[in-house]
Design a protein around this motif. Structure first.
Motif, short mmCIF file in Angstrom:
data_model
loop_
_atom_site.label_atom_id
_atom_site.label_comp_id
_atom_site.label_asym_id
_atom_site.label_seq_id
_atom_site.Cartn_x
_atom_site.Cartn_y
_atom_site.Cartn_z
N GLY A 167 -4.09 9.06 -5.60
CA GLY A 167 -3.79 7.94 -4.31
C GLY A 167 -5.19 7.17 -3.81
N TRP A 168 -5.92 7.73 -3.29
CA TRP A 168 -7.33 7.46 -3.19
C TRP A 168 -7.90 6.40 -4.14
CZ3 TRP A 168 -7.49 6.54 2.02
CH2 TRP A 168 -6.72 7.06 2.68
N ILE A 217 -6.47 3.53 -5.41
CA ILE A 217 -6.65 2.36 -3.81
C ILE A 217 -7.96 1.63 -4.43
CG2 ILE A 217 -7.20 2.12 -1.94
CD1 ILE A 217 -4.44 4.29 -0.67
N THR A 273 -2.33 -4.76 -5.37
CA THR A 273 -2.04 -3.55 -4.80
C THR A 273 -0.28 -3.59 -5.68
OG1 THR A 273 -2.96 -3.93 -2.89
CG2 THR A 273 -0.91 -2.13 -2.95
N ALA A 331 0.42 9.25 -5.61
CA ALA A 331 1.18 10.52 -5.47
C ALA A 331 2.29 11.50 -6.20
CB ALA A 331 1.72 10.73 -4.16
N VAL A 366 0.64 4.56 -2.89
CA VAL A 366 0.39 5.87 -2.24
C VAL A 366 1.68 6.31 -2.74
CG1 VAL A 366 0.42 7.06 -0.48
CG2 VAL A 366 -0.80 4.94 -0.50
N LEU A 395 0.74 -1.27 0.35
CA LEU A 395 0.20 -0.13 0.36
C LEU A 395 0.15 1.38 0.33
CD1 LEU A 395 -3.03 -0.61 2.31
CD2 LEU A 395 -3.11 -0.40 -0.65
N SER A 396 1.89 1.36 0.22
CA SER A 396 2.73 2.05 0.98
C SER A 396 3.85 2.59 -0.55
CB SER A 396 4.12 2.00 1.63
OG SER A 396 3.42 2.37 3.11
#
Length: 242
Positions: A123-124, A127, A156, A87, A83, A79-80
């Protein structure tokens, strides 16, 4: 040789305190310390991001399967990684005013405003699509011994693949921004993403016949598209009706 821990004053031997876990090697705080802290703590850049990206484009399915099975030290967290890449890509689209959506004068939706919103929340948005991919994967590969969360991790990392490809090909988006050919670029990225999905799945499900993995991968992607289009249609209908 016995060492006295500078943190809890416990006496121990070895590289780490057996009472509090602090390392025996505590460096003087200087610019080297700050740079190492940025690399290791914030980005894990010394191994994490470059290692994970390299694995995702050399042996993607094998490395993701190994991560799920416990081989995780060198990897950046899934997940990192999404993101960070999302971003960066969202910032590029926002800063260079990339318009990925064709404005329709008959629609009540302002696609320029919508494009700006997607760019600033990329990013959101990225996800949010992963569970839809995961549901398709879970339905089609449900008998392979993995649970929903493990398939979430798989998808992911697939999202990170697509984001990294999008970042690499961003100069093309910038060059063709505002022209009809930007659709060709986005379609090319989409086809490349589908290829990466299939390639990754073939490696990940390496105990299954490749032909079966191919067709199940296509079916899982169709399920994702149905879910994505259905949700998108509901959102558009709600916006136009409000």
């Amino acid at each position: 040789m016995e060492i006295t821990c500078k943190n809890c004053h416990n006496t121990y031997t070895g590289h780490y305190c057996n009472n509090c876990g602090q390392t025996a090697d505590t460096h003087k705080i200087n610019w080297h310390f700050i740079w190492h802290d940025i690399q290791h703590s914030l980005l894990h850049f010394d191994e994490g991001i470059p290692y994970s990206i390299k694995q995702l484009f050399t042996r993607p399915g094998h490395s993701i399967r190994e991560f799920i099975e416990g081989k995780r030290v060198k990897h950046f967290k899934p997940l990192s990684l999404v993101v960070v890449l999302a971003a960066l890509y969202g910032f590029l689209c926002h800063y260079f005013h990339i318009n990925l959506f064709i404005n329709n004068s008959d629609s009540k939706i302002d696609f320029v405003e919508f494009n700006e919103w997607v760019s600033t929340h990329f990013g959101w948005v990225t996800i949010a699509t992963i569970p839809l991919f995961t549901l398709g994967t879970y339905i089609c590969f449900r008998n392979q011994g993995y649970n929903f969360v493990e398939y979430f991790v798989l998808n992911t990392y697939k999202a990170s693949q697509k984001l990294f490809i999008s970042i690499l090909l961003f100069p093309l988006l910038y060059y063709f921004n505002g022209t009809s050919k930007i659709t060709t670029v986005t379609n090319f990225v989409y086809l490349l993403d589908v290829f990466l999905i299939i390639w990754t799945n073939i490696q990940f499900f390496n105990t299954m016949p490749k032909t079966k993995v191919l067709w199940l991968s296509i079916l899982s992607h169709i399920i994702f598209l149905i879910l994505f289009i259905s949700i998108g249609a509901l959102i558009i209908a709600f916006e136009e009706g409000s």
